[in-house]
Design a protein around this motif. Structure first.
Motif, PDB file in Angstrom:
ATOM      1  N   THR A 139       0.837  -1.210   0.000  1.00 20.30           N
ATOM      2  CA  THR A 139       0.000   0.000   0.000  1.00 20.30           C
ATOM      3  C   THR A 139       0.867   1.252   0.000  1.00 20.30           C
ATOM      4  O   THR A 139       0.594   2.217  -0.741  1.00 20.30           O
ATOM      5  N   ILE A 190       2.352   1.690  -3.396  1.00 22.23           N
ATOM      6  CA  ILE A 190       1.345   2.186  -4.351  1.00 22.23           C
ATOM      7  C   ILE A 190       1.207   3.694  -4.226  1.00 22.23           C
ATOM      8  O   ILE A 190       1.157   4.429  -5.228  1.00 22.23           O
ATOM      9  N   ALA A 211      -0.627  -3.197  -7.945  1.00 21.10           N
ATOM     10  CA  ALA A 211      -1.934  -3.207  -7.274  1.00 21.10           C
ATOM     11  C   ALA A 211      -2.756  -4.451  -7.575  1.00 21.10           C
ATOM     12  O   ALA A 211      -3.879  -4.580  -7.071  1.00 21.10           O
ATOM     13  N   THR A 259      -5.313  -6.218  -5.162  1.00 21.59           N
ATOM     14  CA  THR A 259      -5.717  -5.316  -4.075  1.00 21.59           C
ATOM     15  C   THR A 259      -7.066  -4.686  -4.393  1.00 21.59           C
ATOM     16  O   THR A 259      -7.588  -4.801  -5.511  1.00 21.59           O
ATOM     17  N   ALA A 318      -7.121  -2.086  -7.415  1.00 22.71           N
ATOM     18  CA  ALA A 318      -6.639  -2.499  -8.738  1.00 22.71           C
ATOM     19  C   ALA A 318      -7.537  -1.949  -9.841  1.00 22.71           C
ATOM     20  O   ALA A 318      -7.058  -1.436 -10.870  1.00 22.71           O
ATOM     21  N   GLU A 344      -6.069   4.801  -0.135  1.00 22.84           N
ATOM     22  CA  GLU A 344      -4.854   4.077   0.253  1.00 22.84           C
ATOM     23  C   GLU A 344      -4.277   4.607   1.557  1.00 22.84           C
ATOM     24  O   GLU A 344      -3.711   3.859   2.351  1.00 22.84           O
TER      25      GLU A 344
END
Length: 447
Positions: free
Chosen positions: A48, A51, A102, A105, A108, A167
């Protein structure tokens, strides 16, 4: 009473050790599960966080492409085109990396939705730059004013902002979960450690009690053996005196048959006295009362005396006796009587466990400040399982000859104790059916 105490203490130790094992297993399994979840959540938190970082880099690169494009449109300076093109060309690749990162997740799909507005925006940027190069600034600015690129930009920035906000919330939750799991692991470890230490202390306490019970039992047995042996020796000695008087004719002449029977009785009485003396010596050794009377001893002469005394019994059994010794005396400081007993037991043991036509070899040698006596036989040998206990009290070899061999199983035990009192060692090397080799090593402590 002592046996019951030992049984109860051993049972308690077993229960405590079982509890320790179960607690350790339960704590290990629980810790593994929690740590596994901890690692999983921490990995998710790392993903995370990555990302968010990549998303910020993507947004910065997008801003860089827009800024350089506007600089070129407004000034016509082609120096803006190189960084513009670098930024614009890297954006699809950065988006692909984000999509791959991602994958699997919750975001995504949202990250994948960036592709369409990005493609449109890159197309709009390329078109404005192309118009500026071919038709001039006004044509390019007219395209910008149409609002086509602004809609794509707003859509991209809005999506990026929402993804980043989601996120950030997820990352905060994951970090809290990591903290909670780390605390659980710590508590589980501390509680398990406390329980194990407590049980270990209990086991130690029970173990000390078990040792004390064992010692008390051993002392009681030693005292019994010593008392029984002492009480038995007096009447046995009296019997020996009476039998000697009978054999010598003090109470009248004897017939050959009577003399033979009395002779057998004297032999049995002598064996009985030998066993009683052996029991007394063991009791003294266990009680620490087997005192050495050190003097200068010629080991070669001592062994020769023992061999000479036992040669008749050895040859009567049909055995060959060999002796290997140096030409010069080997002198050490020790208790000659006790060493006589220890070495004599080794030679006698070899005779007992060697079948007819076998060979007994006694070897004497000195080296590096020590003297050694080796007694080697071609007898039945010792089973591998028995070797570790061959010097224990009341231990006898499990062989085909054992049923026909007299003895208490104390000879080797007593020999080991005597050797240890002389700061020496005694070892055995044996294989079933191939004979045995006993090696007694003593330090050469010269007077």
């Amino acid at each position: 009473m002592f046996r019951n105490l030992r049984h109860n203490v051993n049972l308690n130790i077993f229960v405590a050790l079982t509890a320790m094992m179960l607690i350790s297993v339960a704590a290990t399994v629980t810790t593994v599960l929690v740590v596994d979840r901890f690692v999983e959540v921490r990995t998710q938190a790392q993903v995370t966080s990555q990302i968010r970082q990549d998303l910020q880099t993507f947004a910065q690169t997008f801003t860089e492409a827009e800024t350089r494009q506007r600089g070129y449109l407004l000034t016509g300076d082609e120096a803006y085109l190189v960084p513009y093109r670098q930024a614009a060309e890297s954006l699809p690749g950065r988006l692909d990396q984000l999509v791959a990162l991602a994958k699997g997740t919750a975001v995504a799909g949202q990250i994948g939705s960036l592709r369409a507005p990005l493609t449109d925006k890159l197309g709009e940027l390329a078109d404005t730059v192309s118009l500026r190069q071919t038709q001039g600034q006004d044509a390019a600015l007219q395209l910008v004013a149409s609002g086509r690129g602004q809609r794509d930009t707003d859509q991209l920035r809005g999506l990026i902002a929402r993804i980043d906000a989601n996120e950030a919330t997820v990352l905060d939750q994951q970090r809290q979960a990591v903290s909670v799991l780390a605390t659980r692991v710590r508590y589980i470890s501390l509680i398990s450690l406390g329980l194990v230490i407590g049980l270990a202390a209990l086991v130690y306490y029970l173990f000390v009690r078990a040792i004390e019970a064992e010692r008390r039992l051993d002392r009681a047995k030693d005292e019994f053996v010593a008392l029984a042996s002492h009480q038995l020796r007096t009447p046995a000695t009296g019997i020996k005196s009476i039998l000697s008087m009978l054999s010598q004719g003090d109470f009248g002449s004897l017939s050959d048959k009577q003399r033979h029977v009395i002779g057998r009785a004297i032999e049995s009485n002598q064996r009985e006295l030998g066993i009683i003396e052996e029991l007394l010596n063991v009791a003294k050794a266990d009680a620490g009362r087997l005192v050495l009377r050190p003097a200068e001893v010629d080991l070669r002469q001592l062994v020769n005396t023992i061999v000479a005394e036992q040669r008749a019994a050895i040859e009567l059994k049909g055995l060959e006796l060999r002796i290997k010794q140096p030409d010069r005396p080997i002198t050490l400081v020790g208790d000659e009587e006790k060493l006589y007993m220890a070495i004599g037991n080794l030679v006698d043991n070899a005779r007992k466990y060697t079948a007819e036509e076998g060979v007994i070899t006694v070897i004497i040698h000195g080296r590096r400040g020590t003297a050694a006596v080796e007694v080697v036989d071609t007898g039945v040998g010792i089973e591998e399982a028995d070797i570790a206990h061959v010097f224990d009290r009341f231990q006898r070899a499990h062989s085909v000859l054992s049923g026909n061999i007299e003895g208490t199983g104390l000879g080797l035990y007593l020999a080991r104790r005597i050797v240890e009192l002389h700061n020496g060692t005694i070892e055995v090397d044996s294989k079933k059916g191939r004979g045995s080799r006993f090696v007694m090593t003593l330090p050469l402590r010269r007077a």
